[in-house]
Scaffold this motif. Sequence first.
Motif, PDB file in Angstrom:
ATOM      1  N   ILE A  88       0.833  -1.206   0.000  1.00 51.92           N
ATOM      2  CA  ILE A  88       0.000   0.000   0.000  1.00 51.92           C
ATOM      3  C   ILE A  88       0.866   1.254   0.000  1.00 51.92           C
ATOM      4  CG2 ILE A  88      -2.026  -1.052   1.033  1.00 51.92           C
ATOM      5  CD1 ILE A  88      -1.244   0.151   3.681  1.00 51.92           C
ATOM      6  N   GLU A  89       2.099   1.130   0.451  1.00 49.91           N
ATOM      7  CA  GLU A  89       3.006   2.280   0.427  1.00 49.91           C
ATOM      8  C   GLU A  89       3.232   2.748  -1.005  1.00 49.91           C
ATOM      9  OE1 GLU A  89       3.667  -0.536   2.059  1.00 49.91           O
ATOM     10  OE2 GLU A  89       4.099  -0.039   4.149  1.00 49.91           O
ATOM     11  N   VAL A  90       3.431   1.792  -1.922  1.00 50.00           N
ATOM     12  CA  VAL A  90       3.649   2.133  -3.332  1.00 50.00           C
ATOM     13  C   VAL A  90       2.410   2.807  -3.904  1.00 50.00           C
ATOM     14  CG1 VAL A  90       4.073   1.203  -5.635  1.00 50.00           C
ATOM     15  CG2 VAL A  90       5.335   0.306  -3.683  1.00 50.00           C
ATOM     16  N   ALA A  91       1.237   2.250  -3.606  1.00 55.01           N
ATOM     17  CA  ALA A  91      -0.002   2.838  -4.106  1.00 55.01           C
ATOM     18  C   ALA A  91      -0.162   4.266  -3.591  1.00 55.01           C
ATOM     19  CB  ALA A  91      -1.196   1.984  -3.697  1.00 55.01           C
ATOM     20  N   LEU A  92       0.163   4.494  -2.327  1.00 54.44           N
ATOM     21  CA  LEU A  92       0.021   5.836  -1.765  1.00 54.44           C
ATOM     22  C   LEU A  92       1.066   6.798  -2.330  1.00 54.44           C
ATOM     23  CD1 LEU A  92      -0.913   5.020   1.917  1.00 54.44           C
ATOM     24  CD2 LEU A  92      -2.368   6.002   0.141  1.00 54.44           C
ATOM     25  N   ILE A  93       2.268   6.296  -2.603  1.00 48.29           N
ATOM     26  CA  ILE A  93       3.277   7.163  -3.229  1.00 48.29           C
ATOM     27  C   ILE A  93       2.796   7.587  -4.609  1.00 48.29           C
ATOM     28  CG2 ILE A  93       5.620   7.223  -4.182  1.00 48.29           C
ATOM     29  CD1 ILE A  93       6.442   5.326  -1.868  1.00 48.29           C
ATOM     30  N   LEU A  94       2.241   6.650  -5.368  1.00 49.59           N
ATOM     31  CA  LEU A  94       1.734   6.984  -6.697  1.00 49.59           C
ATOM     32  C   LEU A  94       0.510   7.894  -6.614  1.00 49.59           C
ATOM     33  CD1 LEU A  94       2.114   3.502  -8.422  1.00 49.59           C
ATOM     34  CD2 LEU A  94       3.544   5.531  -8.775  1.00 49.59           C
ATOM     35  N   LEU A  95      -0.346   7.662  -5.634  1.00 48.69           N
ATOM     36  CA  LEU A  95      -1.533   8.505  -5.462  1.00 48.69           C
ATOM     37  C   LEU A  95      -1.196   9.889  -4.923  1.00 48.69           C
ATOM     38  CD1 LEU A  95      -4.117   5.970  -4.015  1.00 48.69           C
ATOM     39  CD2 LEU A  95      -4.212   7.112  -6.228  1.00 48.69           C
ATOM     40  N   SER A  96      -0.008  10.054  -4.363  1.00 44.81           N
ATOM     41  CA  SER A  96       0.363  11.367  -3.832  1.00 44.81           C
ATOM     42  C   SER A  96       0.473  12.413  -4.943  1.00 44.81           C
ATOM     43  CB  SER A  96       1.686  11.289  -3.071  1.00 44.81           C
ATOM     44  OG  SER A  96       2.761  11.074  -3.961  1.00 44.81           O
ATOM     45  N   GLN A  97       0.572  11.966  -6.173  1.00 46.34           N
ATOM     46  CA  GLN A  97       0.660  12.888  -7.304  1.00 46.34           C
ATOM     47  C   GLN A  97      -0.714  13.383  -7.750  1.00 46.34           C
ATOM     48  OE1 GLN A  97       3.894  13.768  -8.393  1.00 46.34           O
ATOM     49  NE2 GLN A  97       4.079  12.746  -6.420  1.00 46.34           N
ATOM     50  N   CYS A  98      -1.781  12.840  -7.167  1.00 47.47           N
ATOM     51  CA  CYS A  98      -3.147  13.213  -7.553  1.00 47.47           C
ATOM     52  C   CYS A  98      -3.580  14.497  -6.862  1.00 47.47           C
ATOM     53  CB  CYS A  98      -4.132  12.115  -7.177  1.00 47.47           C
ATOM     54  SG  CYS A  98      -4.025  10.670  -8.213  1.00 47.47           S
ATOM     55  N   ASP A  99      -4.250  15.322  -7.619  1.00 44.99           N
ATOM     56  CA  ASP A  99      -4.952  16.472  -7.069  1.00 44.99           C
ATOM     57  C   ASP A  99      -6.268  16.579  -7.823  1.00 44.99           C
ATOM     58  OD1 ASP A  99      -4.201  17.478  -9.532  1.00 44.99           O
ATOM     59  OD2 ASP A  99      -2.827  18.963  -8.731  1.00 44.99           O
ATOM     60  N   LEU A 100      -7.035  17.600  -7.564  1.00 45.28           N
ATOM     61  CA  LEU A 100      -8.336  17.701  -8.209  1.00 45.28           C
ATOM     62  C   LEU A 100      -8.249  17.976  -9.698  1.00 45.28           C
ATOM     63  CD1 LEU A 100     -10.528  19.528  -5.609  1.00 45.28           C
ATOM     64  CD2 LEU A 100     -10.715  17.199  -6.406  1.00 45.28           C
ATOM     65  N   VAL A 101      -7.199  18.623 -10.128  1.00 42.97           N
ATOM     66  CA  VAL A 101      -7.076  18.968 -11.534  1.00 42.97           C
ATOM     67  C   VAL A 101      -6.501  17.808 -12.338  1.00 42.97           C
ATOM     68  CG1 VAL A 101      -5.991  20.556 -13.156  1.00 42.97           C
ATOM     69  CG2 VAL A 101      -6.808  21.392 -10.958  1.00 42.97           C
ATOM     70  N   HIS A 102      -5.502  17.143 -11.785  1.00 40.33           N
ATOM     71  CA  HIS A 102      -4.816  16.091 -12.522  1.00 40.33           C
ATOM     72  C   HIS A 102      -4.592  14.892 -11.618  1.00 40.33           C
ATOM     73  CE1 HIS A 102      -1.246  14.006 -14.104  1.00 40.33           C
ATOM     74  NE2 HIS A 102      -1.826  14.240 -15.253  1.00 40.33           N
ATOM     75  N   CYS A 103      -5.066  13.738 -12.044  1.00 38.00           N
ATOM     76  CA  CYS A 103      -4.822  12.514 -11.292  1.00 38.00           C
ATOM     77  C   CYS A 103      -4.489  11.415 -12.290  1.00 38.00           C
ATOM     78  CB  CYS A 103      -6.035  12.120 -10.458  1.00 38.00           C
ATOM     79  SG  CYS A 103      -5.676  10.732  -9.360  1.00 38.00           S
ATOM     80  N   ASN A 104      -3.238  11.000 -12.284  1.00 35.29           N
ATOM     81  CA  ASN A 104      -2.784   9.960 -13.197  1.00 35.29           C
ATOM     82  C   ASN A 104      -3.043   8.597 -12.560  1.00 35.29           C
ATOM     83  OD1 ASN A 104      -1.625   8.448 -15.175  1.00 35.29           O
ATOM     84  ND2 ASN A 104       0.467   9.117 -14.776  1.00 35.29           N
ATOM     85  N   GLU A 105      -4.213   8.053 -12.845  1.00 32.23           N
ATOM     86  CA  GLU A 105      -4.578   6.761 -12.288  1.00 32.23           C
ATOM     87  C   GLU A 105      -3.897   5.624 -13.038  1.00 32.23           C
ATOM     88  OE1 GLU A 105      -8.790   6.466 -12.440  1.00 32.23           O
ATOM     89  OE2 GLU A 105      -9.102   8.040 -10.962  1.00 32.23           O
ATOM     90  N   TYR A 106      -3.333   5.913 -14.186  1.00 34.38           N
ATOM     91  CA  TYR A 106      -2.730   4.874 -15.013  1.00 34.38           C
ATOM     92  C   TYR A 106      -1.612   4.155 -14.264  1.00 34.38           C
ATOM     93  CZ  TYR A 106      -0.265   2.520 -18.758  1.00 34.38           C
ATOM     94  OH  TYR A 106       0.358   1.582 -19.514  1.00 34.38           O
ATOM     95  N   ALA A 107      -0.761   4.896 -13.581  1.00 34.60           N
ATOM     96  CA  ALA A 107       0.359   4.282 -12.868  1.00 34.60           C
ATOM     97  C   ALA A 107      -0.139   3.367 -11.751  1.00 34.60           C
ATOM     98  CB  ALA A 107       1.275   5.363 -12.292  1.00 34.60           C
TER      99      ALA A 107
END
Length: 163
Positions: A88-107
């Motif tokens: 879950i640490e990896v998922a949260l690191i990748l999700l840390s790049q998400c904001d309301l304008v841009h969220c790269n769910e692909y990674a």
Amino acid sequence: MKLIKRDCLGKLEREVKELGSIKLRMVRVKPVKGDDKELIKFVNSWSMRCAEPLRSYCRSVLSRLVKYFTPGSINELLSEVLGRGLSIEVALILLSQCDLVHCNEYAVKEYIETGKVDINQLMSILQNEGVGISPEELRTIINGGYNQAKSNRLSWLPRFVRR
């Protein structure tokens, strides 16, 4: 008759365009509202599952995500990660790049489907966030070999019996 239909369609098309532009201007970003105690409980319950070196970082990421996304959707995503035996640490690191304008769910989706992640990308994200962790330690966390706490042989017993 055809002229009337064209005229009606033209008016309808113009109204749709006007409504679309009005909606775009009127939409305002609002964080998800909820009971603060419930949100804190939710954040703490997931952050406690993270390895110690990244626990505070995970807590801050979850606190930020819960402002914009529903706890149910975050819970579903992280449960899927745990269900597949991933970190879950990896998922949260990748999700840390998400904001309301841009969220790269692909990674995140790619990580869930394949279980593979670029450690250099994770290190770059962590360094940009100001988290100091060695690549070896991060690799150990990803592989699940990080010793979070010494397990008690009697941990399966209820607490009042162990005393």
